[in-house]
Motif scaffolding. Structure first.
Motif, PDB file in Angstrom:
ATOM      1  N   VAL A 183      32.712  27.005  44.573  1.00 43.54           N
ATOM      2  CA  VAL A 183      32.259  28.390  44.478  1.00 43.54           C
ATOM      3  C   VAL A 183      32.540  29.137  45.778  1.00 43.54           C
ATOM      4  O   VAL A 183      33.027  30.271  45.764  1.00 43.54           O
ATOM      5  CB  VAL A 183      30.760  28.467  44.115  1.00 43.54           C
ATOM      6  CG1 VAL A 183      30.220  29.869  44.278  1.00 43.54           C
ATOM      7  CG2 VAL A 183      30.545  27.974  42.701  1.00 43.54           C
ATOM      8  N   GLU A 184      32.236  28.511  46.895  1.00 44.29           N
ATOM      9  CA  GLU A 184      32.492  29.153  48.186  1.00 44.29           C
ATOM     10  C   GLU A 184      33.972  29.466  48.359  1.00 44.29           C
ATOM     11  O   GLU A 184      34.338  30.541  48.841  1.00 44.29           O
ATOM     12  CB  GLU A 184      32.000  28.264  49.336  1.00 44.29           C
ATOM     13  CG  GLU A 184      30.505  28.215  49.459  1.00 44.29           C
ATOM     14  CD  GLU A 184      29.886  29.567  49.775  1.00 44.29           C
ATOM     15  OE1 GLU A 184      30.474  30.336  50.569  1.00 44.29           O
ATOM     16  OE2 GLU A 184      28.821  29.859  49.216  1.00 44.29           O
ATOM     17  N   ARG A 185      34.824  28.541  47.972  1.00 39.30           N
ATOM     18  CA  ARG A 185      36.272  28.779  48.074  1.00 39.30           C
ATOM     19  C   ARG A 185      36.707  29.910  47.159  1.00 39.30           C
ATOM     20  O   ARG A 185      37.537  30.742  47.539  1.00 39.30           O
ATOM     21  CB  ARG A 185      37.030  27.500  47.749  1.00 39.30           C
ATOM     22  CG  ARG A 185      36.931  26.465  48.850  1.00 39.30           C
ATOM     23  CD  ARG A 185      37.717  25.218  48.510  1.00 39.30           C
ATOM     24  NE  ARG A 185      37.483  24.195  49.504  1.00 39.30           N
ATOM     25  CZ  ARG A 185      37.179  22.934  49.229  1.00 39.30           C
ATOM     26  NH1 ARG A 185      37.097  22.522  47.967  1.00 39.30           N
ATOM     27  NH2 ARG A 185      36.961  22.071  50.190  1.00 39.30           N
ATOM     28  N   LEU A 186      36.163  29.940  45.942  1.00 37.36           N
ATOM     29  CA  LEU A 186      36.493  31.028  45.016  1.00 37.36           C
ATOM     30  C   LEU A 186      36.043  32.371  45.565  1.00 37.36           C
ATOM     31  O   LEU A 186      36.778  33.368  45.498  1.00 37.36           O
ATOM     32  CB  LEU A 186      35.855  30.783  43.655  1.00 37.36           C
ATOM     33  CG  LEU A 186      36.498  29.720  42.772  1.00 37.36           C
ATOM     34  CD1 LEU A 186      35.624  29.444  41.553  1.00 37.36           C
ATOM     35  CD2 LEU A 186      37.893  30.153  42.344  1.00 37.36           C
ATOM     36  N   LEU A 187      34.845  32.416  46.111  1.00 37.20           N
ATOM     37  CA  LEU A 187      34.336  33.666  46.684  1.00 37.20           C
ATOM     38  C   LEU A 187      35.167  34.097  47.883  1.00 37.20           C
ATOM     39  O   LEU A 187      35.468  35.273  48.043  1.00 37.20           O
ATOM     40  CB  LEU A 187      32.864  33.506  47.078  1.00 37.20           C
ATOM     41  CG  LEU A 187      31.884  33.389  45.928  1.00 37.20           C
ATOM     42  CD1 LEU A 187      30.483  33.080  46.456  1.00 37.20           C
ATOM     43  CD2 LEU A 187      31.862  34.645  45.091  1.00 37.20           C
TER      44      LEU A 187
ATOM     45  N   SER B 140      38.319  33.345  48.514  1.00 38.42           N
ATOM     46  CA  SER B 140      39.653  33.778  48.085  1.00 38.42           C
ATOM     47  C   SER B 140      39.598  35.132  47.391  1.00 38.42           C
ATOM     48  O   SER B 140      40.538  35.902  47.453  1.00 38.42           O
ATOM     49  CB  SER B 140      40.303  32.735  47.190  1.00 38.42           C
ATOM     50  OG  SER B 140      39.613  32.639  45.958  1.00 38.42           O
ATOM     51  N   ALA B 141      38.485  35.442  46.750  1.00 40.13           N
ATOM     52  CA  ALA B 141      38.346  36.743  46.082  1.00 40.13           C
ATOM     53  C   ALA B 141      38.140  37.866  47.095  1.00 40.13           C
ATOM     54  O   ALA B 141      38.551  39.002  46.859  1.00 40.13           O
ATOM     55  CB  ALA B 141      37.185  36.713  45.102  1.00 40.13           C
ATOM     56  N   VAL B 142      37.529  37.550  48.224  1.00 36.33           N
ATOM     57  CA  VAL B 142      37.259  38.542  49.245  1.00 36.33           C
ATOM     58  C   VAL B 142      38.453  38.725  50.176  1.00 36.33           C
ATOM     59  O   VAL B 142      38.729  39.836  50.628  1.00 36.33           O
ATOM     60  CB  VAL B 142      35.994  38.169  50.066  1.00 36.33           C
ATOM     61  CG1 VAL B 142      35.788  39.081  51.232  1.00 36.33           C
ATOM     62  CG2 VAL B 142      34.774  38.152  49.160  1.00 36.33           C
ATOM     63  N   SER B 143      39.152  37.659  50.475  1.00 34.65           N
ATOM     64  CA  SER B 143      40.283  37.719  51.397  1.00 34.65           C
ATOM     65  C   SER B 143      41.470  38.419  50.740  1.00 34.65           C
ATOM     66  O   SER B 143      41.750  38.186  49.561  1.00 34.65           O
ATOM     67  CB  SER B 143      40.711  36.307  51.815  1.00 34.65           C
ATOM     68  OG  SER B 143      39.661  35.683  52.495  1.00 34.65           O
ATOM     69  N   PRO B 144      42.170  39.252  51.502  1.00 31.84           N
ATOM     70  CA  PRO B 144      43.336  39.960  50.937  1.00 31.84           C
ATOM     71  C   PRO B 144      44.510  39.049  50.693  1.00 31.84           C
ATOM     72  O   PRO B 144      44.678  38.006  51.130  1.00 31.84           O
ATOM     73  CB  PRO B 144      43.682  41.006  51.987  1.00 31.84           C
ATOM     74  CG  PRO B 144      42.926  40.663  53.209  1.00 31.84           C
ATOM     75  CD  PRO B 144      41.888  39.652  52.846  1.00 31.84           C
TER      76      PRO B 144
END
Length: 86
Positions: free
Chosen positions: A76-80, A82-86
């Motif tokens: 979940v942390e990785r998904l979050l 990657s969703a926030v990072s451009p």
């Protein structure tokens, strides 16, 4: 994410609901308004960490594997991230 990870996350979040963590967090924030900012910050961080660890333990007891809980949370942390990072 697979169904096992989703199950872990649901157990974890249900534990937050059962513990009434949102209400406790609100009361803690209100009750610590008059503390020194550094003391307040440390106290609220410790409360947050304790809540997360407690819910992790509940999820681990439900699925029977702490590593599975850790893996799901990292996913979940990785998904979050990657969703926030451009």
């Amino acid at each position: 994410m697979g169904p096992e990870s989703v199950a872990v996350l649901l157990h974890h979040e249900r534990a937050h609901a059962a513990r009434r963590d949102l209400l406790l967090r609100l009361l803690a924030r209100a009750g610590t308004l008059f503390l020194w900012p550094s003391v307040r910050k440390r106290l609220l961080e410790a409360l947050e960490l304790a809540a997360e660890q407690s819910c992790d333990e509940v999820a681990a007891s439900k699925v029977g594997d702490r590593l599975q809980v850790a893996d799901a949370i990292l996913r979940v942390e990785r998904l979050l991230h990657s969703a926030v990072s451009p």
